[in-house]
Design an enzyme around this catalytic site. Sequence first.
Site, PDB file in Angstrom:
ATOM      1  N   GLY A   9      32.938  -6.571  31.335  1.00 52.14           N
ATOM      2  CA  GLY A   9      32.019  -5.544  30.236  1.00 52.14           C
ATOM      3  C   GLY A   9      30.654  -5.861  30.396  1.00 52.14           C
ATOM      4  N   GLY A  10      30.162  -6.781  31.310  1.00 50.00           N
ATOM      5  CA  GLY A  10      28.769  -7.053  31.475  1.00 50.00           C
ATOM      6  C   GLY A  10      28.340  -6.599  32.817  1.00 50.00           C
ATOM      7  N   VAL A  11      26.807  -6.523  32.903  1.00 48.79           N
ATOM      8  CA  VAL A  11      26.058  -6.130  34.183  1.00 48.79           C
ATOM      9  C   VAL A  11      26.707  -6.497  35.272  1.00 48.79           C
ATOM     10  CG1 VAL A  11      23.879  -5.537  35.183  1.00 48.79           C
ATOM     11  CG2 VAL A  11      24.220  -5.462  32.676  1.00 48.79           C
ATOM     12  N   SER A  13      29.369  -8.018  36.428  1.00 47.81           N
ATOM     13  CA  SER A  13      30.657  -7.815  36.994  1.00 47.81           C
ATOM     14  C   SER A  13      30.847  -6.359  37.286  1.00 47.81           C
ATOM     15  CB  SER A  13      31.911  -8.271  36.088  1.00 47.81           C
ATOM     16  OG  SER A  13      31.879  -7.750  34.753  1.00 47.81           O
ATOM     17  N   LEU A  32      40.151  -9.076  30.999  1.00 43.57           N
ATOM     18  CA  LEU A  32      40.936  -9.870  30.270  1.00 43.57           C
ATOM     19  C   LEU A  32      40.543  -9.942  28.767  1.00 43.57           C
ATOM     20  CD1 LEU A  32      40.794 -13.356  32.368  1.00 43.57           C
ATOM     21  CD2 LEU A  32      42.832 -11.765  31.906  1.00 43.57           C
ATOM     22  N   CYS A 100      37.989 -22.083  31.030  1.00 47.57           N
ATOM     23  CA  CYS A 100      38.641 -20.541  31.172  1.00 47.57           C
ATOM     24  C   CYS A 100      38.557 -20.051  32.594  1.00 47.57           C
ATOM     25  CB  CYS A 100      37.519 -19.867  30.424  1.00 47.57           C
ATOM     26  SG  CYS A 100      37.865 -17.892  30.500  1.00 47.57           S
ATOM     27  N   CYS A 197      31.953 -17.703  23.837  1.00 49.94           N
ATOM     28  CA  CYS A 197      32.438 -16.135  23.647  1.00 49.94           C
ATOM     29  C   CYS A 197      33.402 -16.282  22.308  1.00 49.94           C
ATOM     30  CB  CYS A 197      33.233 -15.678  24.921  1.00 49.94           C
ATOM     31  SG  CYS A 197      34.845 -16.586  25.395  1.00 49.94           S
TER      32      CYS A 197
END
Length: 367
Positions: A9-11, A13, A32, A100, A197
């Site tokens: 959801g970030g720039v 990726s 995910l 992670c 996170c």
Amino acid sequence: MRVLVAMSGGVDSSVVAGLMARAGHEVIGATLQLYDQGRSLARGRTCCAGSDIDDARRAAATLGIAHYVIDAEARFAETVIGRFADAYAQGETPVPCIACNQGVKFTDLLGMARELGCDAMATGHYVRRVDGPGGAELHRPRDAARDQSWFLAATTRDQLDYLRFPLGDYPDKATVRAEAAGLGLDIADKPDSQDICFVPDGDYAALVGRHRPEALEGGEIVDREGRVLGHHEGIARYTIGQGRRLGPAAMVAGERQAVIEVDAPRRRIVVGPRGHAGRDRLALRAMNWLIPVPPATGLEAEVQLRANETPRPARIVPGDGGAAEVELAEPALAAPGQACVIYAGGRVLGGGFIAAAPPAGLTRSTT
């Protein structure tokens, strides 16, 4: 080529997904869902929950690619959050991003990519994958300020062969944001995620306390000889090298003190003069080599003991059962649980986790 892109959801990726689609690949976006979405809504610098999932879904729609959301909360809670709390309760300082990557991302998600018949999986990490004479190699990125190689040192050679990191050759984040704008993505100016996170309020000690209450029980602060200098409010609040939260133990005989050991069984924090608190020999566990295992005589290279420190010269001697010993050229503050990553220039040769004591099976060369 069919490629699965891990979309947080970030720039970064989202740009990777766009680059892969623009190159003519069949792209599948996968996000995910890692933890309770509701807790993340109050803070906008986390990832993989709340509005981030909506951002990933919207980016995929803009790019015209398939997108799926995978519920990985239970798995994440067990392999990352639970182990994070356990590590602090055992007197270690964990690296949840490595857990992670090697759990839900590079094991579960990568496995799903293979099941979907994908030829590769791409992520927005800032590292470079180089095809060398012996296979895929992991290198630092062009943008040194965003180097994430330390966090990816546990990536296996098989995983590295399958992974792609398109952002490794980008000179800076401004160029990536410009790429996002050119792709028509409305998150081009979205802030980077910087928090742990799953700790959206930043209070990691409180989270550890909910999972392992004993880690926040009080105890003694002592010197090397066991003399009581003060008291603490839980071992989870301390790590090696720390000088805060020591109270009257912060200064002894005119010398500033630092934490040199977290004695979990006795709930003690051990301090010593900061200038003499380092070690020149470290035991490593869970070694992952990205090169053939060096001979028993050892390997001369550089090691990095924390995410943002300068690498230092060392000799690494491999042992049995995934162990190794590191002989540092100069003493350093090293926290059990942190990663020790081995470099030759900009190339990652491997890495392991710093152990509190030499693990079973460690052998040392006598030559």
